[in-house]
Each structure stands twice: as C-alpha cells, then as structure tokens.
Design a protein around this motif. Structure first.
Motif, PDB file in Angstrom:
ATOM      1  N   ILE A 105       0.841  -1.201   0.000  1.00  0.00           N
ATOM      2  CA  ILE A 105       0.000   0.000   0.000  1.00  0.00           C
ATOM      3  C   ILE A 105       0.873   1.246   0.000  1.00  0.00           C
ATOM      4  O   ILE A 105       0.657   2.185  -0.779  1.00  0.00           O
ATOM      5  N   LEU A 106       1.881   1.254   0.875  1.00  0.00           N
ATOM      6  CA  LEU A 106       2.780   2.407   0.969  1.00  0.00           C
ATOM      7  C   LEU A 106       3.522   2.620  -0.341  1.00  0.00           C
ATOM      8  O   LEU A 106       3.648   3.758  -0.825  1.00  0.00           O
ATOM      9  N   TYR A 107       4.004   1.543  -0.942  1.00  0.00           N
ATOM     10  CA  TYR A 107       4.750   1.645  -2.193  1.00  0.00           C
ATOM     11  C   TYR A 107       3.907   2.299  -3.284  1.00  0.00           C
ATOM     12  O   TYR A 107       4.356   3.232  -3.962  1.00  0.00           O
ATOM     13  N   TYR A 108       2.692   1.835  -3.462  1.00  0.00           N
ATOM     14  CA  TYR A 108       1.857   2.356  -4.551  1.00  0.00           C
ATOM     15  C   TYR A 108       1.388   3.780  -4.270  1.00  0.00           C
ATOM     16  O   TYR A 108       1.176   4.563  -5.212  1.00  0.00           O
ATOM     17  N   GLU A 109       1.256   4.155  -3.008  1.00  0.00           N
ATOM     18  CA  GLU A 109       0.941   5.548  -2.686  1.00  0.00           C
ATOM     19  C   GLU A 109       2.141   6.443  -3.004  1.00  0.00           C
ATOM     20  O   GLU A 109       1.984   7.542  -3.541  1.00  0.00           O
ATOM     21  N   LEU A 110       3.329   5.980  -2.697  1.00  0.00           N
ATOM     22  CA  LEU A 110       4.536   6.760  -3.010  1.00  0.00           C
ATOM     23  C   LEU A 110       4.686   6.944  -4.515  1.00  0.00           C
ATOM     24  O   LEU A 110       5.122   7.995  -4.983  1.00  0.00           O
ATOM     25  N   CYS A 111       4.311   5.914  -5.279  1.00  0.00           N
ATOM     26  CA  CYS A 111       4.445   5.981  -6.735  1.00  0.00           C
ATOM     27  C   CYS A 111       3.517   7.023  -7.356  1.00  0.00           C
ATOM     28  O   CYS A 111       3.718   7.422  -8.504  1.00  0.00           O
ATOM     29  N   LYS A 112       2.516   7.469  -6.625  1.00  0.00           N
ATOM     30  CA  LYS A 112       1.636   8.526  -7.126  1.00  0.00           C
ATOM     31  C   LYS A 112       2.342   9.882  -7.118  1.00  0.00           C
ATOM     32  O   LYS A 112       1.931  10.793  -7.831  1.00  0.00           O
ATOM     33  N   TYR A 113       3.376   9.996  -6.287  1.00  0.00           N
ATOM     34  CA  TYR A 113       4.042  11.288  -6.113  1.00  0.00           C
ATOM     35  C   TYR A 113       5.487  11.305  -6.582  1.00  0.00           C
ATOM     36  O   TYR A 113       6.037  12.361  -6.862  1.00  0.00           O
ATOM     37  N   PHE A 114       6.116  10.131  -6.630  1.00  0.00           N
ATOM     38  CA  PHE A 114       7.512  10.045  -7.029  1.00  0.00           C
ATOM     39  C   PHE A 114       7.681   9.010  -8.130  1.00  0.00           C
ATOM     40  O   PHE A 114       6.865   8.105  -8.268  1.00  0.00           O
ATOM     41  N   SER A 115       8.736   9.149  -8.882  1.00  0.00           N
ATOM     42  CA  SER A 115       9.036   8.177  -9.919  1.00  0.00           C
ATOM     43  C   SER A 115       9.259   6.798  -9.297  1.00  0.00           C
ATOM     44  O   SER A 115       9.985   6.655  -8.316  1.00  0.00           O
TER      45      SER A 115
END
Length: 215
Positions: free
Chosen positions: A31-41
C-alpha cells in the motif's frame, strides 16, 4: 538569476528505500509503495518484491539501492523487534539479517532514517537491538494509526515531499502538476503566452487570407 527549475530526471541520490519483513509487513508495504508511486518516480523507490528482477544478485541490488537512497523507511509492527528464526533466535541479532544490514548501512552512510510504526508498532529499546544498530532507537518515528491509515500515509508522503530535493518530480502526474501550479520563475506561463501569441498571429493572418479570396 533565478534558480532553475529542477529537471525531470531524478538524481541517483534521491532514492526512497522501503525496509520491511515480508512475513509481517507485505500488505502494508505494498500500500505504501503504490501511494509513493503517485508522487515520485517508481524508478527511485526500492521495494525488493517489486524492484528485484529474476536472476539478479539481490545482495548487490540492495547495496546499490541503498547507495542511491537518501531516505530509508523502516516499517515496524508490534512484533518487529521480537521476530525469531527457526532456532528461536531473534532475527535482528543474526549477522546476515537483511533488515539489520539495511539499517546499519543507512547509519554508516548517514542516510535519513524514518521508522514507520503501523499496527500498534513501537520503537525498540536499546537492549532489544545489536550494538551496531542501537543508534536506530534515537530516530523519530512516524505513526500510521489503524483508523486513519490512508490519511497518515498521505501525511508521510507530504513530509517526504517537503524536502527540497524531492520537489517537482515530473516523472509523476502530481509532481508535474505541482510544478505547473507553483512555476517559481514563470517559465511555463511564459511559454504558454508565447505560444498563444504565435497562434493568435497565425489565426489573424489566416483570417485575412481567407477574407481576401472571399471577395
């Protein structure tokens, strides 16, 4: 001269490394990984289950990812410090334990470490850690509460984004939009205006051209 806007290519030193145990943190880490991918490459976010490809030397890949990272997110649930191996020995006290190695490397390289507490996780006491990573106990943790998981993850993302090196990551939709909104030196607005003037000039020329032959 005003500062230049950051380029679209992320620096190799801007990586975000997610350290977790697959046995207990796989769902939350995803969950954390895919949320981070919304904001960072996605290219600067390391999560072993996603990043490591079949046939690669995972030890070397982890080492390289840490060398290219400026933040280590360590995910801790309530059993993190007490996890044991098949011999009933605490995993953190194994010399080759990957979580221990990741924290130790981050401490040695002065990588920023953010403990992320979830599912009633807590920071360990000094006596619960081997000597080479006891400094980890001094790091300020970020807590993800059970009843506000997504809101708290958003808060964590905003904390990371508040750091200058992570602004205007145009490899993400949000980052590109943020650059357009803030546009610190007006380059985007200026470009739009210049293009608008060209289109207007061409339109007026075409209008006159058509009007001439209509007569």
């Amino acid at each position: 001269m005003p500062d230049e806007i950051k380029t679209t290519t992320p620096s190799l030193q801007e990586g975000i490394f997610i350290s977790y145990r697959r046995d207990d943190s796989s769902t939350f880490s995803s969950i954390l990984y895919y949320e981070l991918c919304k904001y960072f490459s996605a290219g600067i976010i390391f999560k072993d289950a996603v990043t490591l490809k079949p046939g690669t030397d995972f030890k070397k890949e982890i080492e390289q990812a840490l060398n290219h990272s400026s933040i280590l997110l360590v995910l801790l649930d309530k059993n993190w410090a007490q996890q044991k191996n098949d011999n009933e020995e605490k995993r953190l006290f194994e010399e080759n334990d990957f979580v221990r190695q990741e924290i130790r490397t981050a401490l040695e390289k002065n990588i920023e470490i953010i403990p992320v507490l979830f599912e009633n996780g807590r920071m360990p006491g000094v006596n619960e850690l081997p000597a080479d990573i006891q400094e980890f106990c001094n790091k300020q943790a970020f807590t993800i509460h059970i009843d506000s998981v997504m809101q708290d993850i958003t808060g964590l993302v905003q904390h990371i984004r508040s750091k200058k090196r992570f602004l205007y990551d145009e490899k993400s939709i949000t980052g590109a939009y943020e650059r357009m909104i803030k546009d610190p030196i007006g380059s985007i607005k200026k470009g739009f205006q210049e293009n608008a003037n060209v289109f207007k000039k061409d339109f007026n020329y075409l209008k006159k051209f058509i009007g001439k032959y209509k007569k």
